[in-house]
Design a protein around this motif. Structure first.
Motif, PDB file in Angstrom:
ATOM      1  N   VAL A 125      59.278  18.672  33.630  1.00 14.96           N
ATOM      2  CA  VAL A 125      58.531  19.098  34.797  1.00 14.96           C
ATOM      3  C   VAL A 125      59.087  20.419  35.301  1.00 14.96           C
ATOM      4  O   VAL A 125      58.360  21.357  35.617  1.00 14.96           O
TER       5      VAL A 125
ATOM      6  N   GLN B 132      58.347  23.322  33.002  1.00 15.60           N
ATOM      7  CA  GLN B 132      56.946  23.641  33.022  1.00 15.60           C
ATOM      8  C   GLN B 132      56.603  24.438  34.264  1.00 15.60           C
ATOM      9  O   GLN B 132      55.862  25.408  34.216  1.00 15.60           O
ATOM     10  N   THR B 133      57.189  24.033  35.399  1.00 13.04           N
ATOM     11  CA  THR B 133      56.944  24.748  36.649  1.00 13.04           C
ATOM     12  C   THR B 133      57.444  26.175  36.528  1.00 13.04           C
ATOM     13  O   THR B 133      56.814  27.112  37.003  1.00 13.04           O
TER      14      THR B 133
ATOM     15  N   SER C 292      49.407  28.321  51.022  1.00 12.72           N
ATOM     16  CA  SER C 292      48.969  27.003  51.471  1.00 12.72           C
ATOM     17  C   SER C 292      49.933  25.945  50.954  1.00 12.72           C
ATOM     18  O   SER C 292      50.100  25.793  49.749  1.00 12.72           O
ATOM     19  N   GLU C 293      50.546  25.231  51.863  1.00  8.13           N
ATOM     20  CA  GLU C 293      51.523  24.231  51.437  1.00  8.13           C
ATOM     21  C   GLU C 293      50.898  22.997  50.826  1.00  8.13           C
ATOM     22  O   GLU C 293      51.591  22.112  50.346  1.00  8.13           O
ATOM     23  N   SER C 294      49.574  22.924  50.871  1.00  9.14           N
ATOM     24  CA  SER C 294      48.960  21.748  50.258  1.00  9.14           C
ATOM     25  C   SER C 294      48.655  22.002  48.787  1.00  9.14           C
ATOM     26  O   SER C 294      48.024  21.202  48.130  1.00  9.14           O
TER      27      SER C 294
ATOM     28  N   GLU D 158      50.524  23.043  45.155  1.00  8.09           N
ATOM     29  CA  GLU D 158      51.839  23.195  44.545  1.00  8.09           C
ATOM     30  C   GLU D 158      52.085  24.591  44.002  1.00  8.09           C
ATOM     31  O   GLU D 158      53.165  25.136  44.147  1.00  8.09           O
TER      32      GLU D 158
ATOM     33  N   ALA E 110      47.473  25.689  55.118  1.00  9.95           N
ATOM     34  CA  ALA E 110      47.042  24.300  54.966  1.00  9.95           C
ATOM     35  C   ALA E 110      47.211  23.531  56.269  1.00  9.95           C
ATOM     36  O   ALA E 110      48.083  23.829  57.076  1.00  9.95           O
TER      37      ALA E 110
ATOM     38  N   ASP F   9      46.787  17.832  55.087  1.00 14.78           N
ATOM     39  CA  ASP F   9      46.697  18.038  53.642  1.00 14.78           C
ATOM     40  C   ASP F   9      48.072  18.152  53.004  1.00 14.78           C
ATOM     41  O   ASP F   9      48.282  17.736  51.867  1.00 14.78           O
ATOM     42  N   VAL F  10      49.009  18.741  53.742  1.00 15.96           N
ATOM     43  CA  VAL F  10      50.365  18.871  53.209  1.00 15.96           C
ATOM     44  C   VAL F  10      50.968  17.482  53.023  1.00 15.96           C
ATOM     45  O   VAL F  10      51.516  17.148  51.968  1.00 15.96           O
TER      46      VAL F  10
ATOM     47  N   LEU G 170      49.403  15.760  50.128  1.00 19.46           N
ATOM     48  CA  LEU G 170      49.902  16.177  48.819  1.00 19.46           C
ATOM     49  C   LEU G 170      51.170  15.409  48.462  1.00 19.46           C
ATOM     50  O   LEU G 170      51.308  14.898  47.348  1.00 19.46           O
ATOM     51  N   HIS G 171      52.087  15.299  49.426  1.00 20.23           N
ATOM     52  CA  HIS G 171      53.344  14.604  49.145  1.00 20.23           C
ATOM     53  C   HIS G 171      53.100  13.134  48.852  1.00 20.23           C
ATOM     54  O   HIS G 171      53.594  12.574  47.882  1.00 20.23           O
TER      55      HIS G 171
ATOM     56  N   ARG H  70      51.116  12.025  45.529  1.00 18.85           N
ATOM     57  CA  ARG H  70      51.789  11.943  44.236  1.00 18.85           C
ATOM     58  C   ARG H  70      52.161  10.516  43.905  1.00 18.85           C
ATOM     59  O   ARG H  70      52.164  10.118  42.750  1.00 18.85           O
TER      60      ARG H  70
ATOM     61  N   PRO I 295      50.728  13.188  38.426  1.00 20.42           N
ATOM     62  CA  PRO I 295      50.713  14.029  39.628  1.00 20.42           C
ATOM     63  C   PRO I 295      52.052  14.685  39.929  1.00 20.42           C
ATOM     64  O   PRO I 295      52.112  15.591  40.753  1.00 20.42           O
ATOM     65  N   PHE I 296      53.120  14.269  39.282  1.00 21.51           N
ATOM     66  CA  PHE I 296      54.414  14.891  39.544  1.00 21.51           C
ATOM     67  C   PHE I 296      54.556  16.215  38.799  1.00 21.51           C
ATOM     68  O   PHE I 296      55.491  16.954  39.038  1.00 21.51           O
ATOM     69  N   PHE I 297      53.640  16.457  37.884  1.00 26.47           N
ATOM     70  CA  PHE I 297      53.642  17.743  37.186  1.00 26.47           C
ATOM     71  C   PHE I 297      52.883  18.732  38.064  1.00 26.47           C
ATOM     72  O   PHE I 297      51.674  18.642  38.182  1.00 26.47           O
ATOM     73  N   PRO I 298      53.589  19.659  38.686  1.00 25.10           N
ATOM     74  CA  PRO I 298      52.943  20.488  39.701  1.00 25.10           C
ATOM     75  C   PRO I 298      51.803  21.333  39.159  1.00 25.10           C
ATOM     76  O   PRO I 298      50.917  21.696  39.907  1.00 25.10           O
TER      77      PRO I 298
ATOM     78  N   LYS J  54      45.580  12.505  44.151  1.00 20.79           N
ATOM     79  CA  LYS J  54      46.441  13.505  44.773  1.00 20.79           C
ATOM     80  C   LYS J  54      45.598  14.654  45.334  1.00 20.79           C
ATOM     81  O   LYS J  54      45.794  15.082  46.470  1.00 20.79           O
TER      82      LYS J  54
ATOM     83  N   ALA K 117      45.065  15.915  49.175  1.00 21.40           N
ATOM     84  CA  ALA K 117      45.470  17.257  49.587  1.00 21.40           C
ATOM     85  C   ALA K 117      44.264  18.072  50.033  1.00 21.40           C
ATOM     86  O   ALA K 117      44.376  19.267  50.277  1.00 21.40           O
TER      87      ALA K 117
ATOM     88  N   ARG L 185      41.219  18.519  48.372  1.00 22.33           N
ATOM     89  CA  ARG L 185      40.378  19.188  47.382  1.00 22.33           C
ATOM     90  C   ARG L 185      39.433  18.182  46.736  1.00 22.33           C
ATOM     91  O   ARG L 185      39.892  17.130  46.280  1.00 22.33           O
TER      92      ARG L 185
END
Lengths: 252, 423, 693
Positions: B47, B50-51, B125-127, B129, C206, C210-211, C214-215, C218, C358-361, C382, C386, C388
């Motif tokens: 992960v 990849q990021t 936007s923090e929503s 990633e 955001a 939504d923030v 997102l958390h 996941r 979902p942990f893969f950003p 997810k 968030a 979307r």
């Protein structure tokens, strides 16, 4: 005699075994039986009795050959076949956490007994088998004899024309075994066709109208007890059985 | 005693041929846990990598002249610059998800002394990633750039390098590779050890009691020509053997594979850290395994001996099994000292003892107390078992309740009898 | 025919099915609810235990944080410049008013031998103060342009929390002190707003909702999946496997209920329990949050609109259906309660893998992932949380997972028609020895071998010569275990290793196929990295591993191409293939041998390409009936990559067209091999279609 209920033609079953390879458990079995008759399958353990009966009940599919129950083929109409029969064996257990009444009701419904008549049927069977006192106790709490009665009651819950009893007396004490024989006789008297398998000679002698001797997957002889006696000249079924079994092995 | 030996050998042989026992008490501790841990850490690494690889799309608006180094540094940190337009377009692009962050430069008005000084407004936007990632990249780059620019400003202002630097700081880790290794082992292994010992006892305990009833071999065993207590002792010993074996095997397997497991996390440091168990700690670990398994096996068998089927046995043991997890969680605390008080707490004391043994630290008084407490517990549970086995209906298997109902009923019966006598 | 209640009336098949399903579902629920102990232990208990464990571990962690935060850092100062260092540290421990860090509690301890005291745990920190002169001398190897200033060396121990944290905080304090000092210097020179230079003001577009979404988003599917799996398994384990064990399944199969009806009914029961437990656990957690037993992070606003809740539920339904289907299937394959339980753990592990998507950003629903069941819903959840809504893809994800659930249900039905599975006594010989026993043991044996291999490689890699490492792997571990297995089960060596002659025409095909296979495999590897990009560091490590420096190319060819070609083939396409040949049909057989081969390359990103190559080798062996062509193929394959590496020809850098051509050549080679085939003897026959039930 009434019409033919079961007809078996060239029924065979081959299993694949890990170390023995192909095993012919049942090898071209033919027989037929009618309403109001007890037909006995007599054979040693592993002779193919249970496999034959399981194919008849469509639990197993035949490798070749066919069988019909009330005119329905086990190959093409397995559901209609199963609706026409009740299958009892020492390995068909009951749900421990259902009560006796719920058990009978469950099997009547699942076997397609008209929903409107289910309650009446359950009451009738509870009375017939003398289960009144225990009808609302869980099956796991019942005694061996009581469980046996519930088992029989669930077998006939949907009032099928054919009843299959696969070694029904295995593991029963004398009294329960006699009770079982009495019930099976009763069913014949009410016009059911009963197929009954056993390895106990005396039971076959006492109950069966016709006996088929099955050995290593094949039927060696099939006749009334009298017919078998005449054919072999022996009086006791034990001797008759040994006679055929030995013949068969020498013939190999 | 010879009888016990023969019976024990029989129990062990039977258990080793039972697939569910072999899988749960041997295969899972030895193979599965190291494998899971390895897969987990490699996954985390995945992960992360990849990021790092995915570029951030960032628009810069109003960059003052003379800051090419900043844009270069941004590109070097996987930031792809979007052709600048205006704020409204940038917002629209971000809304669509086609862009990750907007950087707006605002002049500081220091141009008379320092050309091109700016501050920055960073919008994202923090929503999302990718946007979060972009913002953190931009911030990191700017922080570094700021230090650079400030020392440049110092030069402009005529400050000497010495004045500017003032002093330097270095850090030095004095723990050796081996000490780091045992520290990391001590973080994880004692918990695994506890859980694995419980897992290792679980199936054999159910199988030796409820399982025998289910297979209806219980009566055969009970009617053997030896005393009932030797039968029970042999069964107990075999269950305890499986428990301690599972715990120790897991300890060994995890130690052997730890290097590979945490390698991705340690990045370049993997070679400096050595994962070895100190030889001197082995007797203590073995003692811990025996004590822990001895206790867990006794309790589990006590509960399970009331069950008539395997399933029932499992259900009876599960609450105790879950209870075992509580110390595992509470002992995660790293700074916890192995005090005499802690040495009095069953289970937890053994875990602490093993944690210290892994690090090669031995507090003998605490160890002695732990052993005493452990032995006492085993003795108490065996006495309780002896008490329970005095009831014929329990032994034969016709008793329908569980351990707690039995204790309630029979102890009350005793109490009322005693009271009756007094009156 | 005389019957006492008249012959049963016929009803429409659909109505009958519904009636049967209703009867079974009702009976199942009745029995479940009456099994009080199981309900309490497996359903009610976890309701309390899981949140409590979470709460407990959180509490422990917070307590530790607090302790570290408030703990006193004992330190000693030594070295020639001790006094100025002492004053610096004291200033650093008292942060300025506007600083973000809290004060550090420092306590100086006198020590004659501070290094020893640090080792003994009497100190957390030892500060060694060097004058500018000493620092410059110490730094001789360092950059020439560095300025000579006093140096503080913070000695600490990373294996002690308090020490590590103390050093870290002192270092931070010193850095803060230095920053303040520098700004003050600049400001004193008339640079007024210099403290704002290059500072960043962040603006977040955001909404807080939504923030938080997102958390939280996941974890949703992962947690729900765990609840469903653990709750559903309680019923599932009992439902088919338990019935087989008690003998009630046979009773049920002799009734008029069709197997499809039975599967549907049982599936519905598991599904209902799985959904119910999910709902209860969610409410339970919300209750714990409301009671503040599980604290939320500050500023965490979890505000989910009712419409979104409904959408989430709709999205979770196919997952529940799939999970319960998988559980039913596992239960159908097990012969007893215990066996079913044994399968549960692996199912749990494998089942949760897609839920980590979902942990893969960087993974978005709008990608190939939409075709992966569970992972697609997990991503959709997810994204929805968030804020979307990618409707076409959300719908596609739903459909894909629902289709997977349907397929699994069909498999469960198939399991219920497989005679070996429904009649426990069939197909299992009481006495098994020699070859049949070997067939059962081959997988566990390879698992043990994998363990030995893994432990060896991970403890030895980089510490001993690559050539020795390879020799031990190939000869001792691979060949050695094969020979032990052969001896233990008294197997015919020639047959196990498939040492048979092949038609001469096969050899040129292998020569062409080898390089084509390698290029095609690289293509597969690139294809895989589209979905899961591979970390750069790992790619580099891979290159280093296979291209060690200082070994001449001819030796590389021997050690990396020829020897593995021989020994790996003997082990995998010999022993393993032989052991599995009767347990699996040819296609799954080749896939299994390839996958196991892939696992032996202990690196996640090499798994797919090597498994692919492994499948090729296995197929070649199956088609030619001999291990020799696979050996040559393997050697050519590895030699090609060694030589390509030597001449710095990067296979992953080729054009798409090259991979396509290679794949085509590979396909043609296989067509030719198929035409020329002399099949591997003694394979399991193709399955016969089962008559309907």
């Amino acid at each position: 005699m009434s019409e033919i209920t079961v007809e078996v033609r060239g029924l065979s079953k081959v299993f694949h075994d890990e170390s023995r390879g192909e095993v012919r458990a049942v090898d071209g079995v033919d027989f037929a039986c009618r309403g109001g008759e007890i037909f006995g399958l007599l054979g040693a353990n592993g002779a193919g009795k249970t496999t034959t009966l399981r194919m008849l009940a469509t639990i197993l599919a035949p490798t070749s050959g066919n069988a019909t129950v009330m005119g329905h083929s086990v190959l093409d109409e397995p559901e209609l076949v199963r609706r026409s029969l009740g299958f009892y064996s020492s390995s068909t257990a009951l749900y421990p956490r259902l009560t006796a009444r719920e058990t009978i009701e469950f099997f009547a419904r699942v076997n397609g007994f008209p929903p409107a008549d289910v309650d009446g049927r359950v009451r009738e069977l509870v009375a017939t088998f003398g289960l009144d006192k225990y009808a609302d106790a869980r099956v796991e709490k019942l005694s061996q004899g009581m469980k046996q009665k519930v088992s029989i009651a669930r077998t006939v819950a949907h009032d099928p024309p054919l009843l299959i009893f696969d070694e029904p007396t295995v593991g029963l004490d004398v009294l329960n075994a006699l009770e079982m024989q009495r019930v099976i006789g009763d069913f014949r008297n009410r016009g059911k066709c009963v197929i009954f398998s056993t390895h106990i000679m005396s039971e076959a002698e006492r109950l069966c109208d016709r006996i088929a001797i099955i050995h290593q997957g094949s039927i060696l002889a099939c006749d009334t007890l009298e017919g078998l006696r005449t054919a072999t000249g022996f009086r006791y079924l034990e001797d008759i059985f040994v006679h055929f079994a030995r013949d068969d092995e020498h013939g190999d | 005693m010879r009888n016990v030996g023969v019976l024990y050998a029989r129990e062990m042989r039977a258990a080793l041929r039972e697939r569910s026992i072999v899988v749960n008490s041997i295969v899972i501790p030895v193979v599965l846990y190291p494998f899971i841990m390895w897969a987990m850490f490699t996954g985390i690494m995945f992960v992360r990598g990849q990021t790092d690889r995915v570029a951030s799309r960032v628009m810069l608006l109003g960059v003052p002249a003379g800051h090419e180094a900043l844009t270069e540094s941004l590109s070097a940190h996987q930031v792809r610059l979007v052709v600048p337009s205006d704020t409204a377009t940038a917002m629209a692009l971000m809304e669509e998800g086609a862009m990750d962050a907007l950087v707006e430069f605002e002049p500081l008005g220091l141009d008379s002394v320092l050309q091109g000084a700016f501050s920055v407004r960073l919008t994202g936007s923090e929503s999302r990633e990718r946007s979060q990632n972009a913002m953190s990249r931009v911030t990191t780059v700017l922080e570094r750039y700021r230090d650079d620019r400030l020392s440049h400003a110092a030069g402009v202002a005529g400050l000497s390098a010495r004045e500017w630097q003032w002093f330097d700081v270095e850090t030095e880790n004095r723990a050796s590779g081996k000490e780091m290794g045992s520290f990391l082992l001590g973080l994880m292994l004692p918990m695994f050890f506890l859980i694995m010992t419980a897992v290792g006892c679980f199936h054999p305990a159910v199988d030796a009691t409820a399982g025998e009833r289910e297979r209806s071999t219980w009566e055969t065993t009970m009617s053997l020509g030896v005393s009932r207590s030797s039968i029970v002792t042999a069964k107990y010993l075999s269950v305890a053997t499986f428990g301690s074996m599972a715990g120790l095997l897991n300890l060994g397997a995890m130690t052997l594979t730890m290097g590979a497991i945490v390698k991705p996390l340690l990045a370049g440091r993997a070679e400096d850290i050595h994962f070895v168990l100190p030889w001197a700690g082995l007797p203590v670990m073995a003692a811990g395994a025996v004590l822990l398994a001895g206790f867990i096996a006794a309790v589990m068998m006590l509960f399970a001996s009331f069950a008539r089927t395997f399933k029932e046995g499992q259900a009876m043991i599960t609450p105790f099994y879950l209870l075992m997890m509580v110390p595992a969680i509470l002992l995660q605390q790293q700074g916890l000292a192995f005090s005499m008080t802690l040495a009095l707490v069953p289970v937890a004391n053994v875990v602490m003892m093993i944690r210290e043994a892994i690090a090669g630290v031995f507090h003998w008084p605490q160890i002695a107390l732990t052993v005493a407490v452990g032995l006492g517990l085993v003795a108490a549970s065996l006495r309780l078992a002896g008490f329970v086995l005095r009831f014929e209906d329990v032994v034969v298997g016709s008793y329908g309740g569980s351990l707690t109902t039995l204790l309630k009923e029979r102890l009350r019966a005793r109490g009322s009898r005693a009271r009756g006598g007094a009156i | 025919m005389a019957t006492d209640a008249g012959s049963p009336r016929r009803r429409g098949p659909a109505g009958r099915s519904a009636e049967v399903i209703r009867a079974i579902v009702r009976a199942e629920f009745r029995m479940l609810l009456r099994d009080r102990r199981t309900v309490v232990v497996s359903i009610v208990l976890p309701l309390f235990i899981t949140p409590l464990l979470m709460f407990g571990s959180r509490w422990v962690q917070e307590r530790r944080e607090r302790q570290l935060e408030t703990a006193e850092v004992r330190y000693a100062v030594g070295g020639s410049d001790a006094d100025s260092a002492r004053s610096l540290i004291q200033r650093a421990s008292r942060p300025a008013n506007d600083a973000t860090t809290a004060a550090v509690l420092l306590k100086e301890v006198a020590s004659d031998d501070p290094e020893r005291s640090l080792t003994d745990g009497e100190l957390e920190l030892y500060v060694e103060a060097l004058t500018a002169h000493e620092a410059a001398r110490r730094d001789t190897a360092g950059e020439a342009d560095s300025v000579a200033v006093p140096l503080l060396v913070l000695h600490y121990r990373e294996d002690r929390d308090a020490s590590e944290r103390g050093a870290e905080r002192v270092k931070e304090g010193l850095a803060e002190l230095q920053r303040a000092h520098r700004l003050a210097l600049l400001e004193s020179r008339g640079l007024g707003r210099i403290s704002e230079y290059a500072t960043v003001r962040q603006r977040n577009l955001a909404e807080a909702r939504d923030v938080a979404g997102l958390h939280f988003g996941r974890y949703v599917v992962l947690f729900v999946l765990l609840f469903m799996l653990s709750g559903g398994s309680v019923v599932a384990v009992d439902t088919l496997a338990g019935e087989k064990e008690r003998g009630t399944l046979e009773t049920l199969l002799t009734t008029a209920a069709s197997r499809a009806d039975i599967v549907t009914a049982k599936h519905l029961v598991i599904l209902a329990v799985a959904l119910l437990i999910t709902v209860i656990q969610s409410l339970n957690f919300l209750a714990y949050v409301a009671l503040k037993l599980i604290p939320l992070p500050q500023g965490f606003v979890l505000d989910v609109a009712p419409g979104v809740t409904v959408l989430l539920f709709v999205l979770l339904v196919p997952i529940a259906a799939l999970v319960s289907g998988v559980l039913l299937l596992t239960s159908g394959y097990a012969k007893s309660y215990k066996e079913a339980q044994l399968y549960f753990f692996p199912v749990l592990l494998l089942g949760t893998v897609p839920a980590v998507a979902p942990f893969f950003p960087t993974l978005a629903l709008r990608s190939a992932v939409v075709a992966v069941p569970i992972a697609n819903i997990a991503l959709a959840v997810k994204e929805v949380l968030a804020g979307r809504y990618d409707w076409p893809f959300i719908i596609a994800a739903w459909v894909v997972t629902a289709a997977a659930a349907w397929y699994v249900r069909r498999l469960a039905e198939h399991a219920l028609s497989t005679e070996r599975l429904i009649v426990p006594s069939l197909g299992e010989s009481a006495v098994v020895s020699g070859q049949a026993l070997f067939a059962r043991r081959v997988i566990p044996a390879f698992a043990v071998m994998w363990g030995i291999f893994f432990v060896f490689v991970s403890n030895v890699e980089g510490r001993i010569d690559l050539r020795i490492e390879l020799l031990v792997n190939l000869v001792v571990i691979f060949l050695g275990s094969s020979l032990v297995l052969i001896r233990m089960h008294r197997l015919p060596v020639r047959e196990v290793f498939a040492l048979r002659r092949v038609r001469p025409a096969v050899w040129p095909l292998v020569l062409i196929g080898g390089p084509a296979g390698l290029v095609a495999a690289t293509g597969v590897f690139k294809l895989a990295s589209l979905v899961f990009p591979v970390p750069q560091e790992m790619l580099e490590a891979f290159g280093k591993g296979i291209m060690p420096e200082g070994i001449p190319i001819w030796q590389l060819v021997i050690f990396i191409a020829v020897l593995p070609g021989i020994f790996e083939e003997l082990t995998f396409r010999g022993t393993l293939l032989y052991g599995l040949r009767r347990s699996l049909h040819p296609v799954p057989l080749a896939l299994a041998v390839g996958a196991i081969f892939g696992l032996f390359h202990v690196a996640l990103f090499r798994l797919l390409p090597t498994a692919f190559i492994g499948v090729i080798f296995a197929t070649v062996t199956l088609l030619t009936g001999s291990v020799f062509p696979a050996m040559l193929w393997h050697a050519i394959n590895n030699a090609t990559s060694v030589v390509a590496g030597h001449f710095e020809l990067e296979l992953p850098g080729l054009e798409v067209i090259h991979y396509a051509v290679a794949a085509l050549v590979l396909a043609l080679v296989f067509v030719a091999l198929w035409r020329l085939r002399t099949p591997y003897p003694g394979l399991r026959p193709r399955p016969k279609a089962n008559p309907k039930h």
